[in-house]
Design an enzyme around this catalytic site. Structure first.
Site, short mmCIF file in Angstrom:
data_model
loop_
_atom_site.label_atom_id
_atom_site.label_comp_id
_atom_site.label_asym_id
_atom_site.label_seq_id
_atom_site.Cartn_x
_atom_site.Cartn_y
_atom_site.Cartn_z
N ARG A 1 1.68 -4.84 0.42
CA ARG A 1 1.95 -4.17 -0.86
C ARG A 1 2.50 -2.81 -1.01
NH1 ARG A 1 -4.07 -1.84 -4.10
NH2 ARG A 1 -4.08 -4.20 -3.87
N LYS B 1 13.23 7.29 1.35
CA LYS B 1 14.27 8.66 1.93
C LYS B 1 14.75 7.72 3.02
CE LYS B 1 11.40 12.13 0.04
NZ LYS B 1 10.65 12.68 0.62
N HIS C 1 -0.55 -9.80 -7.75
CA HIS C 1 -1.88 -9.84 -7.04
C HIS C 1 -2.35 -11.02 -6.66
CE1 HIS C 1 -4.35 -8.16 -4.54
NE2 HIS C 1 -4.78 -7.12 -5.61
N ARG D 1 -9.81 -1.31 -1.00
CA ARG D 1 -10.90 -2.54 -0.05
C ARG D 1 -9.81 -3.67 -0.51
NH1 ARG D 1 -14.31 -2.84 -4.99
NH2 ARG D 1 -14.39 -0.47 -4.61
N THR D 2 -8.94 -3.75 -0.82
CA THR D 2 -7.55 -4.89 -0.67
C THR D 2 -7.23 -4.66 0.62
OG1 THR D 2 -7.07 -4.70 -2.68
CG2 THR D 2 -5.81 -6.33 -1.64
#
Lengths: 309, 423
Positions: free
Chosen positions: A109, A87, A137, A59-60
């Site tokens: 994010r 990695k 956030h 949703r974000t």
């Protein structure tokens, strides 16, 4: 004031109260826009925004993407699990590769606290933090406060309790910073194992009894229990969590006053809150989602505006 | 080679010349004369610096040179250069290399490769074989080859039985066991000190309790084994108190503290600068005050740099992934001196010269005629800004670049050699 005091939105910590009020005022305009038949404005035409999600989000990501598209920005999306990036290519290299394709802003994010601040120091673009580990956030906190302001007229002086896993929650931390800056009283409530030992140093009250917390508050923000984020078990079972910290209709109805119920989503129905609470008239959960787009439009618009100068 | 130090103030707390201002003549590595006035001759290298102070050569009992195994971060020669630039004529080398310093071969490798250097390098062998925390390493063989002490460095010994056997076994030949303390289940996946700062940053915290639990356990083990033990890298007020109480009971417990732990606090992490990420983590101002108190009353005897070179790839990454450690040899004295508050200069010098030698059972170094010239030359009052140009280490992972410090090293004298820092 028509400009933010910061170049990036890394956290609520860096914003002044004036910045937050400016974002709200701008969001008011955009909320009108997205409720018109033609929801799109040309404000960010020719601005390219990359949404970099190194951690799952539905949703974000959707909310940012809609905000960007309604501002007429060009949008590219990049998703990767943090482990595969860890990695191989470094974060700085990944982002610089994307920026080399002429991207103006980055919405990121990332699972690590401080990742956005780290990036802001090393790459040349406006950065919007869409959640960095258990740190911040900021847009979630802004939309939460904006929704309280919309529902109750103001945030100042209101009593807000945040319930759930405070230890692992960036939503809780950003909400605390934001609500305090706007003059609200804040309480956190949850099992002792999920409340940071030093949380009261942030000027919040701590309560472990849900009923007492609810009796005290005007607004209850029920956080999602994120079992995927806990590598150790902090409570024995969801069942037991719900027994102590789940909000159900009979508890809600037994309170002396009518409180407002919020949730940052996605809801575990029957865990933090029951369906009849989530769908009750006291709940503003869907308004939060709608306001999320308007608030994110405001943030992107204000940061991009500064970029032009 | 003849060296003449002009008008040098002697800081040698345990020596008869302490406090004197005099000229010192060094010939072939021996202090030939120490007089109010010595006339220079053309064959002498004359050092006459403003505010010249001279003390017994400094000693840092906790450094990492990454050799063998990680020579791109540091090797024995670059590390020793950094040590000399920082005023150290002796260092004890921690065994976290690849392979670890866990048999006679690695100990002899270090000894042989550093024998000709101006800074004496004393290797510390591991307590456990292969640094695994399971079985004892060949401590006696390493001791005979020149291991100055034993430590599993930053791999805290979880197995209390193993540590008790190490304490008992090394008693046979007078080997000293040094332990770094952190309970891994309490420290968890922590990245910084647990406190107000970690709460604001959303970073996982390492409570002081993690250290204190193991300090308490190790003291109990040493008491039971009637053996000496050294607690390295003490970082919390609680640990200081535990060690103070143990010493009051006449247990043979000694302790050392890292310079960053008495100068820098966890609020500095607010920008997620990974150069401040160290282990033990930077604690609070309250802990810093308690550590200085511990130094003042003798609970903690030595200050160490915990010099931990890291390459840029290990540090310039997300904070969670960044390696621990900062380089420290070049700045150790200045950092401690800048923050020493009320502590007297000569007491601070004791913490970085006579005290660590005493803990390790090395011969005392004094400034007197006829003695070997093992000296550090410095100006305790000089203000200067530490820059990249001052770095001799191969690595640059220090948050102190650009920082103003008080107290500058002029040079070192040892084994008939003179090392002078460029101005």
């Amino acid at each position: 004031m028509t400009k933010l005091s910061t170049k990036h939105l890394l956290g609520i910590k860096d914003l002044s109260e004036q910045d937050i009020q400016l974002i709200f005022k701008t969001a008011d305009n955009f909320k009108d826009v997205i409720n018109r038949p033609i929801k799109k404005v040309p404000s960010l035409r020719d601005i390219t925004i990359a949404n970099l999600f190194f951690e799952n989000s539905t949703r974000t990501k959707l909310s940012f993407e809609l905000a960007e598209k309604r501002l007429s920005a060009d949008v590219v999306n990049f998703s990767a699990s943090s482990s595969s990036v860890k990695k191989g290519e470094t974060l700085i290299d990944t982002v610089n590769n994307i920026l080399a394709m002429k991207v103006d802003m980055v919405v990121m994010r990332h699972p690590n606290p401080g990742a956005c601040m780290f990036l802001a120091k090393h790459v040349d673009a406006r950065i919007v933090n869409a959640g960095d580990g258990a740190h911040e956030h900021p847009t979630q906190a802004l939309l939460d406060a904006y929704s309280i302001r919309e529902k109750l007229g103001t945030v100042k002086g209101k009593k807000v309790v945040i319930v759930g896993d405070i230890l692992h929650s960036r939503v809780a931390l950003s909400n605390i910073f934001c609500l305090k800056k706007l003059g609200a009283q804040v309480m956190v409530c949850g099992p002792t194992t999920l409340i940071p030992k030093y949380i009261s140093s942030l000027g919040v009250k701590v309560e472990h009894d849900l009923r007492k917390a609810l009796e005290w508050c005007d607004v209850a923000n029920m956080l999602r229990i994120q079992l995927e984020r806990q590598e150790i078990k902090y409570f024995p079972s969801l069942r037991e969590y719900t027994m102590m910290y789940g909000l159900n209709k009979s508890l809600l109805d037994s309170l002396k006053k009518e409180i407002t119920v919020m949730h940052p989503g996605p809801i575990n129905r029957g865990v933090e809150i029951t369906s009849d609470v989530a769908d009750s008239k006291q709940s503003i959960i869907l308004q939060q989602v709608e306001n999320g787009v308007a608030v994110r439009m405001a943030v992107l618009f204000l940061l991009a505006g500064r970029a032009e100068n | 080679m003849k060296i003449l130090l002009k008008s040098a103030k002697v800081i040698d707390p345990n020596g008869r010349n302490n406090g004197k201002k005099c000229d010192i003549l060094i010939e072939n590595g021996i202090i030939k004369a120490l007089k109010p006035q010595i006339t220079s001759t053309p064959d002498m290298k004359v050092i006459s610096e403003k505010n010249l102070h001279v003390s017994p050569g400094w000693f840092d009992m906790q450094v990492n040179f990454r050799d063998p195994g990680y020579e791109h971060k540091e090797d024995l020669h670059s590390g020793a250069k950094a040590a000399a630039a920082g005023g150290f004529t002796g260092v004890a080398l921690m065994p976290s290399t690849l392979p670890p310093l866990h048999t006679k071969s690695e100990i002899e490798y270090v000894k042989n490769k550093t024998a000709a250097l101006i800074t004496d390098v004393y290797p510390v062998g591991t307590i456990s074989h292969n640094h695994e925390g399971k079985e004892l390493s060949e401590m006696y063989d390493m001791h005979k080859s020149g291991a100055v002490a034993f430590s599993d460095d930053k791999r805290a010994i979880v197995n209390a039985g193993l540590l008790s056997r190490a304490l008992l076994y090394s008693k046979n030949f007078g080997g000293l066991v040094m332990t770094w303390c952190s309970d891994k289940d309490i420290a968890g996946d922590g990245k910084m000190n647990e406190g107000v700062a970690s709460t604001k940053l959303g970073l996982k915290g390492i409570p002081g309790l993690a250290e204190e639990l193991m300090v308490a356990r190790n003291i109990h083990l040493a008491e039971y084994c009637e053996a000496p033990i050294h607690i390295s890298s003490v970082s919390t007020a609680g640990s200081v108190q535990l060690i103070r109480e143990a010493r009051a009971k006449k247990l043979k417990v000694s302790a050392s503290v890292n310079a960053y732990s008495i100068a820098l606090d966890d609020s500095l992490l607010k920008d997620f600068n990974s150069n401040y990420k160290v282990n033990p983590p930077l604690r609070t101002s309250k802990d810093i005050a308690a550590l200085w108190k511990g130094l003042a009353d003798g609970t903690i005897s030595a200050i160490t740099s915990d010099h931990a070179p890291q390459d840029i790839e290990s540090k310039e990454v997300e904070f969670d992934y960044a390696a621990n450690g900062m380089t420290g040899l070049e700045t150790m004295f200045a950092l401690a001196n800048t923050h020493r508050g009320k502590m007297k200069l000569e007491d601070l010098i004791g913490c970085i010269s006579s005290a660590p030698r005493k803990v390790l059972g090395l011969p005392a170094v004094n400034i007197k005629e006829g003695a070997a010239a093992n000296l550090t030359l410095f100006d305790p009052d000089a203000s200067w800004t530490f820059t990249e140009k001052d770095i001799r280490s191969k690595s640059k992972n220090t948050p102190l670049i650009g920082k103003k410090l008080k107290g500058k090293v002029i040079g070192v004298v040892n084994k008939g050699m003179l090392g002078i820092n460029m101005k």
